[in-house]
Design an enzyme around this catalytic site. Structure first.
Site, mmCIF file in Angstrom:
data_model
loop_
_atom_site.group_PDB
_atom_site.id
_atom_site.type_symbol
_atom_site.label_atom_id
_atom_site.label_comp_id
_atom_site.label_asym_id
_atom_site.label_seq_id
_atom_site.Cartn_x
_atom_site.Cartn_y
_atom_site.Cartn_z
ATOM 1 C CD GLU A 43 28.949 -32.986 -35.306
ATOM 2 O OE1 GLU A 43 28.784 -33.056 -36.356
ATOM 3 O OE2 GLU A 43 28.103 -32.798 -34.132
ATOM 4 C CE LYS A 118 25.140 -33.404 -38.410
ATOM 5 N NZ LYS A 118 25.662 -32.435 -37.334
ATOM 6 C CB CYS A 155 25.344 -33.437 -33.757
ATOM 7 S SG CYS A 155 26.019 -32.254 -32.967
#
Length: 295
Positions: A43, A118, A155
């Site tokens: 990331e 995300k 994540c």
């Protein structure tokens, strides 16, 4: 292809964005030379993990993310020249005041296949992402690459079974999670083992529940907090889980590594037939899942 080699870039980052970018490109080339078909970065690989503090200056690290942006064009050339699919996690400036934590997918012929933004954004000590990132609005999707149908989550998404489920339902046989997670020094002795075990276990569960492979790509190294408080010891241990939840590859806790793992996509059909979780889902009973809480 039944057999696909996935490459994971687990590395530390410096303050120099160009240095981190060039380092990553060299690792992509190295993994491709070693036989990797699909390579994923960690990331926000171009910088240190700046979300430890809330600082307006860090918005200057963001960039436009599309087929015309310099970073994407460079990655397209690398992908084409090395016949490798690339998943790259970037800090996207969408417009004035709107920024995303974004991953792009580039096919092995250099074609830009799109991006994922995300969806789940954390706000915890030293992980102040809500200050920087607008939640994603592109939904959960599968990218049809030369080597496999893949999904990408990022994540904090890895804690949510809904995200993994919807990605798998859209056709993904491999779910990649570019990641930046680690221990705070003040918590490691008391909570470190439990924190890591929870992180690994929930993702292995996603692999089992969805009959797919899960690839988690984490960074390593200690990054001091810009405010001089604490910092994060990124725990590395990037891994690949098969659809049975077995770890078939696992990285170290503190070493930069170019990891490569062969996965057998041919078992997915038999796994999903033997354990027909998709078949037995009671979709007629899940309407409450869209509620914040069932009072």
């Amino acid at each position: 292809m039944d057999k696909v080699n996935v490459g994971l870039i687990q590395m530390s980052c410096s303050d120099d964005l160009n240095e981190n970018f060039e380092k990553t490109i060299e690792k992509i080339k190295s993994l491709a030379k070693s036989g990797a078909n699909i390579v994923s970065t960690q990331e926000l690989f171009k910088s240190k993990y700046f979300c430890q503090v809330e600082d307006w200056d860090y918005f200057r690290l963001a960039e436009t993310v599309n087929e015309e942006s310099p970073t994407v064009k460079t990655l397209q050339k690398v992908a084409k020249d090395n016949n490798v699919v690339i998943i790259a996690s970037l800090f996207e400036k969408r417009s004035d005041g709107i920024y995303h934590n974004t991953a792009v997918v580039i096919d092995a012929d250099g074609r830009y296949l799109g991006k994922y933004r995300k969806m789940h954004i954390p706000d915890d000590p030293h992980f102040y992402e809500k200050f920087y990132f607008t939640p994603g609005d592109l939904g959960y999707k599968t990218f049809r690459t030369k080597y496999s149908d893949i999904g990408v989550l990022i994540c904090w998404d890895q804690w949510y079974p809904e995200a993994a489920r919807l990605t798998a339902l859209s056709g993904a046989k491999i779910i990649f999670y570019p990641t930046a997670i680690g221990w705070l020094p003040s918590e490691k002795d008391q909570f470190g083992k439990q924190q890591y075990n929870a992180w690994e276990t929930v993702q292995r569960g996603h692999a089992v529940a969805n009959g797919c492979y899960v690839v988690a790509v984490n960074r390593v190294g200690f990054e001091a907090s810009p405010d001089g408080k604490e910092g994060i010891e990124f725990w590395g241990q990037s891994f690949v889980s098969n659809p049975y939840g077995e770890l078939i590859l696992k990285g170290s806790t503190d070493i930069e590594e170019e990891l490569i793992c062969e996965i057998d996509l041919s078992i997915i059909d038999s796994v999903r037939t033997t354990w027909p979780f998709f078949r037995d889902r009671r979709i007629d009973s899940y309407h409450d899942i869209t509620k914040r809480f069932i009072d």
